[in-house]
Design a protein around this motif. Structure first.
Motif, PDB file in Angstrom:
ATOM      1  N   ARG A  74       0.711  -1.121  -0.059  1.00 52.18           N
ATOM      2  CA  ARG A  74       0.054  -0.167  -0.187  1.00 52.18           C
ATOM      3  C   ARG A  74       0.804   1.273   0.088  1.00 52.18           C
ATOM      4  O   ARG A  74       2.194   1.455   0.613  1.00 52.18           O
ATOM      5  N   PRO A  75       0.297   2.213  -0.778  1.00 56.16           N
ATOM      6  CA  PRO A  75       1.177   3.428  -0.648  1.00 56.16           C
ATOM      7  C   PRO A  75       1.219   4.226   0.894  1.00 56.16           C
ATOM      8  O   PRO A  75       0.465   4.035   1.395  1.00 56.16           O
ATOM      9  N   ILE A  76       2.401   4.606   1.019  1.00 59.58           N
ATOM     10  CA  ILE A  76       2.718   5.235   2.298  1.00 59.58           C
ATOM     11  C   ILE A  76       3.086   6.836   2.002  1.00 59.58           C
ATOM     12  O   ILE A  76       4.179   6.980   1.548  1.00 59.58           O
ATOM     13  N   ILE A  77       2.380   7.799   2.213  1.00 60.14           N
ATOM     14  CA  ILE A  77       2.461   9.054   1.807  1.00 60.14           C
ATOM     15  C   ILE A  77       3.466   9.902   2.303  1.00 60.14           C
ATOM     16  O   ILE A  77       4.383  10.503   1.427  1.00 60.14           O
ATOM     17  N   THR A  78       3.844   9.641   3.475  1.00 59.39           N
ATOM     18  CA  THR A  78       4.894  10.291   4.232  1.00 59.39           C
ATOM     19  C   THR A  78       6.216   9.770   3.474  1.00 59.39           C
ATOM     20  O   THR A  78       7.167  10.684   3.523  1.00 59.39           O
TER      21      THR A  78
END
Length: 229
Positions: free
Chosen positions: A8-12
């Motif tokens: 899953r994408p991890i925005i930080t």
């Protein structure tokens, strides 16, 4: 069990200059300021119910700490519906439950991630007795061992109103962050979740309000406020 293929994408990590990433850094800073008199090194994150964004919140908060040159370990203590192995594209064949059910070394279940300074302990195989495992003396010993290796320990748990797991882990943590979906959870439900944590004398550091009604370009907005004594 093979690693998940749908990390899953991890925005930080993926977009550290975004407003949402800045909000997570603000959350990190506010937690640090709340610890003037006491050291906070073990933080649990939970929510009132499912689907409120607690796992997303704790993952991004862990990255924010790692980006500040702290050595961080993220523990998936949601032994009922674990997600961290998906987030970081890791196998969940071994993890926390293995470390709690045997006398094996903690180091055997610590996994490195692609993010510098951030390690993960996935849940491991789902056990028939999650609450008992988390309440065990071995869990307390494991946390003490991790404190010798890491600056920060962040723990993801099931929702506070679903089972007693969050209360158990809260009693072993220095502080708790409660994630609330502002567009979904009614005030009385949020207050009941807080009461459950207060019952075990958990130190609630603050609340993250998720999915605030902001302009459409922002899918999430996080706001932190500390306890008023």
């Amino acid at each position: 069990m093979l690693p998940s293929t749908n990390s899953r994408p991890i925005i930080t990590h993926d977009n550290p200059k975004s407003p949402i990433s800045e909000a997570y850094r603000s959350l990190r800073t506010n937690i640090q300021f709340s610890a003037i008199d006491e050291e906070i090194r073990t933080i649990m994150v939970t929510s009132a119910g499912p689907g409120e964004g607690k796992s997303t919140t704790i993952t991004n908060l862990a990255v924010a700490y790692a980006q500040s040159d702290m050595h961080v370990v993220l523990i998936d203590a949601d032994l009922r519906k674990p997600t961290m192995h998906h987030t970081f594209n890791l196998s969940n064949r071994i993890g926390l439950t293995n470390a709690l059910s045997s006398r094996g070394m903690v180091s055997d279940v610590i996994r490195e991630t692609k993010i510098p300074n951030l390690s993960v302990i996935t849940s491991g195989p789902i056990p028939p007795n999650p609450s008992e495992m988390l309440a065990s003396k071995r869990m307390g010993v494991l946390l003490e061992e991790l404190k010798e290796q890491y600056d920060m320990i962040l723990i993801d748990t099931p929702p506070a109103l679903a089972v007693t797991d969050a209360q158990i882990v809260a009693s072993k943590s220095d502080g708790v962050i409660l994630v609330i979906d502002s567009g979904k959870v009614k005030r009385e439900i949020a207050m009941k979740a807080k009461a459950n944590l207060d019952y075990v004398k958990a130190r609630i550091l603050g609340v993250v309000l998720n999915n605030m009604n902001r302009k459409s370009s922002e899918s999430y907005y996080y706001y932190y406020y500390g306890n008023k004594e």
